[in-house]
Structures are given as C-alpha cells and as structure tokens.
Design a protein around this motif. Structure first.
Motif, PDB file in Angstrom:
ATOM      1  N   ASP A  81      -2.915  67.212  26.085  1.00 41.40           N
ATOM      2  CA  ASP A  81      -1.989  66.524  26.992  1.00 41.40           C
ATOM      3  C   ASP A  81      -0.561  66.591  26.476  1.00 41.40           C
ATOM      4  OD1 ASP A  81      -3.984  65.877  28.752  1.00 41.40           O
ATOM      5  OD2 ASP A  81      -4.318  63.862  27.948  1.00 41.40           O
ATOM      6  N   ASP A  82      -0.406  66.594  25.166  1.00 44.54           N
ATOM      7  CA  ASP A  82       0.931  66.673  24.581  1.00 44.54           C
ATOM      8  C   ASP A  82       1.488  68.092  24.639  1.00 44.54           C
ATOM      9  OD1 ASP A  82       3.131  65.443  22.936  1.00 44.54           O
ATOM     10  OD2 ASP A  82       2.449  66.966  21.513  1.00 44.54           O
ATOM     11  N   THR A  83       0.598  69.088  24.657  1.00 50.22           N
ATOM     12  CA  THR A  83       1.021  70.492  24.608  1.00 50.22           C
ATOM     13  C   THR A  83       1.220  71.081  25.991  1.00 50.22           C
ATOM     14  OG1 THR A  83      -0.203  70.759  22.532  1.00 50.22           O
ATOM     15  CG2 THR A  83       0.436  72.770  23.697  1.00 50.22           C
ATOM     16  N   ILE A  84       0.362  70.725  26.939  1.00 54.34           N
ATOM     17  CA  ILE A  84       0.372  71.335  28.269  1.00 54.34           C
ATOM     18  C   ILE A  84       0.791  70.298  29.310  1.00 54.34           C
ATOM     19  CG2 ILE A  84      -1.007  72.529  30.010  1.00 54.34           C
ATOM     20  CD1 ILE A  84      -2.859  73.452  27.775  1.00 54.34           C
ATOM     21  N   SER A  85       1.798  70.641  30.088  1.00 55.69           N
ATOM     22  CA  SER A  85       2.276  69.770  31.170  1.00 55.69           C
ATOM     23  C   SER A  85       2.160  70.501  32.493  1.00 55.69           C
ATOM     24  CB  SER A  85       3.736  69.359  30.933  1.00 55.69           C
ATOM     25  OG  SER A  85       3.893  68.712  29.688  1.00 55.69           O
ATOM     26  N   SER A 164      -7.145  63.641  31.396  1.00 48.08           N
ATOM     27  CA  SER A 164      -8.057  64.669  30.883  1.00 48.08           C
ATOM     28  C   SER A 164      -9.355  64.027  30.415  1.00 48.08           C
ATOM     29  CB  SER A 164      -7.406  65.426  29.725  1.00 48.08           C
ATOM     30  OG  SER A 164      -6.209  66.043  30.128  1.00 48.08           O
ATOM     31  N   SER A 165     -10.436  64.799  30.513  1.00 41.34           N
ATOM     32  CA  SER A 165     -11.736  64.266  30.110  1.00 41.34           C
ATOM     33  C   SER A 165     -12.689  65.422  29.830  1.00 41.34           C
ATOM     34  CB  SER A 165     -12.316  63.364  31.206  1.00 41.34           C
ATOM     35  OG  SER A 165     -12.528  64.112  32.400  1.00 41.34           O
ATOM     36  N   PHE A 166     -13.829  65.075  29.244  1.00 37.55           N
ATOM     37  CA  PHE A 166     -14.913  66.022  29.037  1.00 37.55           C
ATOM     38  C   PHE A 166     -15.994  65.773  30.081  1.00 37.55           C
ATOM     39  CE2 PHE A 166     -13.096  66.521  24.833  1.00 37.55           C
ATOM     40  CZ  PHE A 166     -13.366  67.841  24.533  1.00 37.55           C
ATOM     41  N   ASN A 167     -16.534  66.842  30.643  1.00 42.00           N
ATOM     42  CA  ASN A 167     -17.670  66.711  31.542  1.00 42.00           C
ATOM     43  C   ASN A 167     -18.893  66.347  30.717  1.00 42.00           C
ATOM     44  OD1 ASN A 167     -20.044  67.405  33.158  1.00 42.00           O
ATOM     45  ND2 ASN A 167     -18.614  68.366  34.578  1.00 42.00           N
ATOM     46  N   ILE A 173     -14.022  70.985  29.342  1.00 39.10           N
ATOM     47  CA  ILE A 173     -12.794  70.200  29.315  1.00 39.10           C
ATOM     48  C   ILE A 173     -12.137  70.241  30.686  1.00 39.10           C
ATOM     49  CG2 ILE A 173     -10.507  69.972  28.287  1.00 39.10           C
ATOM     50  CD1 ILE A 173     -11.594  71.242  25.776  1.00 39.10           C
ATOM     51  N   CYS A 174     -11.849  69.079  31.233  1.00 42.73           N
ATOM     52  CA  CYS A 174     -11.158  68.965  32.520  1.00 42.73           C
ATOM     53  C   CYS A 174      -9.774  68.380  32.248  1.00 42.73           C
ATOM     54  CB  CYS A 174     -11.942  68.073  33.477  1.00 42.73           C
ATOM     55  SG  CYS A 174     -13.638  68.618  33.789  1.00 42.73           S
ATOM     56  N   LEU A 175      -8.764  69.241  32.219  1.00 44.86           N
ATOM     57  CA  LEU A 175      -7.418  68.790  31.900  1.00 44.86           C
ATOM     58  C   LEU A 175      -6.801  68.051  33.079  1.00 44.86           C
ATOM     59  CD1 LEU A 175      -5.950  71.862  29.983  1.00 44.86           C
ATOM     60  CD2 LEU A 175      -6.830  69.731  29.040  1.00 44.86           C
ATOM     61  N   ARG A 176      -5.928  67.122  32.766  1.00 45.16           N
ATOM     62  CA  ARG A 176      -5.261  66.361  33.812  1.00 45.16           C
ATOM     63  C   ARG A 176      -4.370  67.276  34.650  1.00 45.16           C
ATOM     64  NH1 ARG A 176      -0.614  63.014  30.409  1.00 45.16           N
ATOM     65  NH2 ARG A 176       0.628  64.849  29.812  1.00 45.16           N
ATOM     66  N   CYS A 177      -4.197  66.913  35.899  1.00 47.85           N
ATOM     67  CA  CYS A 177      -3.351  67.672  36.818  1.00 47.85           C
ATOM     68  C   CYS A 177      -2.586  66.664  37.667  1.00 47.85           C
ATOM     69  CB  CYS A 177      -4.195  68.598  37.694  1.00 47.85           C
ATOM     70  SG  CYS A 177      -3.234  69.600  38.840  1.00 47.85           S
ATOM     71  N   LEU A 178      -1.324  66.450  37.330  1.00 49.16           N
ATOM     72  CA  LEU A 178      -0.520  65.442  38.010  1.00 49.16           C
ATOM     73  C   LEU A 178       0.189  65.986  39.237  1.00 49.16           C
ATOM     74  CD1 LEU A 178       1.021  63.665  34.884  1.00 49.16           C
ATOM     75  CD2 LEU A 178      -1.102  63.145  36.109  1.00 49.16           C
ATOM     76  N   ASP A 179       0.347  67.300  39.313  1.00 45.85           N
ATOM     77  CA  ASP A 179       0.976  67.931  40.479  1.00 45.85           C
ATOM     78  C   ASP A 179       0.300  69.273  40.699  1.00 45.85           C
ATOM     79  OD1 ASP A 179       2.588  69.166  42.391  1.00 45.85           O
ATOM     80  OD2 ASP A 179       4.406  68.181  41.662  1.00 45.85           O
ATOM     81  N   PHE A 201      -5.518  76.566  27.657  1.00 43.68           N
ATOM     82  CA  PHE A 201      -6.353  76.365  26.481  1.00 43.68           C
ATOM     83  C   PHE A 201      -7.722  76.958  26.766  1.00 43.68           C
ATOM     84  CE2 PHE A 201      -9.591  73.717  24.319  1.00 43.68           C
ATOM     85  CZ  PHE A 201      -9.271  74.038  23.008  1.00 43.68           C
ATOM     86  N   ILE A 202      -8.142  77.896  25.935  1.00 43.32           N
ATOM     87  CA  ILE A 202      -9.440  78.547  26.115  1.00 43.32           C
ATOM     88  C   ILE A 202     -10.399  77.900  25.130  1.00 43.32           C
ATOM     89  CG2 ILE A 202     -10.666  80.740  26.150  1.00 43.32           C
ATOM     90  CD1 ILE A 202      -7.995  82.115  26.513  1.00 43.32           C
ATOM     91  N   GLY A 203     -11.166  76.925  25.619  1.00 50.37           N
ATOM     92  CA  GLY A 203     -11.968  76.169  24.681  1.00 50.37           C
ATOM     93  C   GLY A 203     -13.403  75.924  25.053  1.00 50.37           C
TER      94      GLY A 203
END
Length: 380
Positions: A81-85, A164-167, A173-179, A201-203
């Motif tokens: 969350d700090d790295t990807i906006s 963001s959360s884990f399934n 990994i489900c990253l947050r999407c604000l827009d 992020f490829i994780g």
C-alpha cells in the motif's frame, strides 16, 4: 535509466548497500527498451528484491494460522500500500502556484521540496499521466455483442476495493483500488521520471504466472536485426546466383520468388527516429544486473517429447513407455552410429562474428547432449 537504477532503485553491484532504494534492497533487474507505435521509447523492467519470497511461499504463509505469519501478511500489505498507489492525490486546501499548473507536468520540474507544492505538483502529474480515458484501443479485442464490452487494460470506474487483503481460500493478494480509472504508480518514481508508468507486484495467485509470462515474453522478444538479415540475404543471393544448367524453369522461378520475399521482409523492418538516434548515440537497448545466455527451449522440449512423450504430446501412434534398459541400449546404439539426434537437430546454424561475417555454430541441444562426463551434473 542508469540514474533511475542507481538513485531510485539504489542497486549496488557489490551488494554492500544494505539500505537499498525505494523498493528495498534490489537483488537483480532486467529491463528492455522498446518503441511504441508513435516511436516513443519506454522500458519494461523486472526487479527482484532481496528477501522476497516466491509465490508459493507467500501463499503458504498467507493461509497459515501461525501468529508470526499473520504479522508477516500485515507487513507485506502495508509495504504494498505504501509502494503502489492508484488514486489521484488530493489538492492542497489553499491555492498553490507550481509550474505544472500552467504547463504539461512532464515538461517541467519542481525545484521546491515543500509539502503543499509537492502535493499540488503530484496531483497535476497523476491527473495528466495516470488517469485513463477509454478509446478504440481499449476494445480492439472485443468480439462484439452479446459479449460484454470491457477495457482490455482492466480499467473501469466500477473497480473499487477499500483496502488490500489476502483471499482466505486461494491466498491471492487483492490490492486496494481507490480509483478504477487510475493506473498503478509509485509517487517517488513518477515525481522523478515525469512520465506515465505502471507498477505491479508479482507475488501470488494464478495472475502471477500470467503477468510473469507476459513480461518475460515481452522483454525477451527479438526483432530481426537489419545487418543480420542483409548478411543472410547476401549469402542467399550468392547461392541463387550460381548457375545450374540442370535446373528447370519452375525451380528458377521459385528461387526468384524466395528472393523477392526476402527483400519484402527486410523492407518492412521499421525503426523510429528515437530508436535510430538512440543507437547512433550508443545508448543501451536493455539494462541488466547479470549476464545471461539465451536458451532456445523449443529444441530441448521437442527432443524430450520424442524420447519420452507426455500425454499432452500429439502423436499419431499410441505410445508405450520403454523400460530404462531399452533407453540405455538405444542411446548406446545411437552413439555408436553417431546418429543420436534427428536430422533436423543436426543442422548447422549460422551467426555473425565480431567482424560481421557469417560463421557456423552448433546447436545448444547438441552441445548439451554431447557434453563431457565432468558436466554430468549440469542440468538445463
């Protein structure tokens, strides 16, 4: 790009920099410069971070009930969350004058480091460079009704995830999407580079394999080099120019047709002005932290499938797996005959040496198959 690698990524080839850059301590990287349709040069880069876990390890820790693994997941999500906006930063409460208010943000730089000015400049930059507007390109693979009309870049205003959360079932990994209409970006990178960008992020999850395949295929695809094409064409012309009185008219016409096809193929090779200028100025077309050897996997895969066909391997005859001793006997007979590779694998390839001349080269498959006993432990 060199400044990006050294200043932002903080890559140290001696691996002595323990502080790293904006993504942490970078272990390795590989990037390829390519020109888009309008000729603009851009770089696709894979970055490996020191201490990063592979997708399977992340999935195991995400699905684990251990308390330490739970804390690990929280730290990982906080880092991402700090790295990807993916939202346009808000403007300052009071009006702030910055150069990007009056000029395109990519054409000007901000010389101030004060918070309100940086916030206004970042807002202008993301609004211009990262905000997506649908066009025909978004739907060029749409088959038409009744299929839903979706953007191929997966950017849509309905895409929203508050955090963001884990399934819990798949570990993905489900990253947050604000827009949903703002492409992913890193604030520090976009401020420094002043251009549109993307970061992923490829994780974990099945999408990781898809992204890795796409990026790897994209950055490793090669175009036919012009000097190589002309060298090969020169050799072909010499061969075609040798008069053979026994050839009939159809053979001659076929050779001329082949020659015309070769000329047409070379004439379609396009280079943008930016690419030409880049090569003339001796700029790199790829950036890598390590040295690599090309491995032409299809030859190895074909050989293995011929020796031990898999269920997916297409064959006209029903296959019965041979016993190990039969395989060994076959190998000994083939070695005695000097014919252990199919005819198509025994062909000699050609390459270009340092002086620009064509030279014969052996196949990697033959080199591996004929390796000495001291290299028995080497495996592709």
């Amino acid at each position: 790009m060199k400044a990006f690698i050294s200043a932002l990524l903080g890559y140290d080839p001696d691996q002595k920099n323990l502080e790293g850059g904006i993504l942490g301590v970078v272990k390795a990287y590989y990037g390829c410069v390519e020109a888009q349709g309008r000729g603009t040069l851009h770089c696709h880069m894979l970055i490996w971070v020191e201490g990063g876990l592979n997708p399977n390890e992340i999935k195991q820790r995400a699905l684990s009930s251990d308390q330490s693994d739970s804390e690990f997941c929280k730290r990982l999500l906080a880092f991402l969350d700090d790295t990807i906006s993916n939202a346009i930063p808000s403007e300052p409460q009071s009006k702030v004058e910055v150069p990007s208010n009056h000029h395109h943000p990519c054409s000007v730089h901000l010389n101030q480091t004060l918070s309100p000015e940086r916030q206004q400049d970042l807002h202008n930059l993301v609004s211009k460079c990262q905000s997506h507007e649908h066009s025909k390109t978004c739907f060029k693979y749409w088959p038409g009704p009744p299929e839903p009309k979706t953007c191929r870049f997966d950017l849509h205003e309905d895409n929203f995830r508050a955090e963001s959360s884990f399934n819990s079932e798949t570990g993905e990994i489900c990253l947050r999407c604000l827009d949903g209409l703002v492409n992913n970006f890193n604030a520090t990178i976009i401020e420094a580079m002043r251009c549109n960008m993307d970061i992923k992020f490829i994780g974990s999850g099945a999408s990781a394999k898809g992204i890795l395949y796409y990026i790897t295929d994209y950055i490793t695809k090669s175009q036919l080099k012009t000097h190589v094409a002309f060298s090969m064409l020169e050799l072909a012309v010499k061969k075609l120019g040798e008069h053979n009185p026994l050839q009939d008219e159809l053979t001659v016409r076929a050779e001329k047709m082949l020659q015309k096809c070769a000329y047409a193929m070379i004439s379609q090779q396009e280079l943008s002005g930016q690419q030409v200028a880049s090569y003339l100025m001796d700029f790199e077309d790829h950036f890598t932290s390590h040295s690599y050897r090309n491995l032409y996997w299809t030859a190895f895969e074909g050989f293995i499938n011929r020796q031990l066909p898999s269920p997916e391997y297409e064959s006209d005859t029903e296959y019965e797996p041979p016993f190990l001793n039969e395989l060994l006997d076959d190998d000994q007979e083939n070695e005695a005959d000097g014919n252990d590779l199919p005819d198509e694998e025994q062909e000699i390839g050609v390459s270009i040496d340092g002086s620009g001349k064509l030279v014969p080269v052996g196949s990697q498959l033959a080199d591996y198959h004929k390796r000495g006993s001291e290299l028995d432990g080497v495996c592709v």
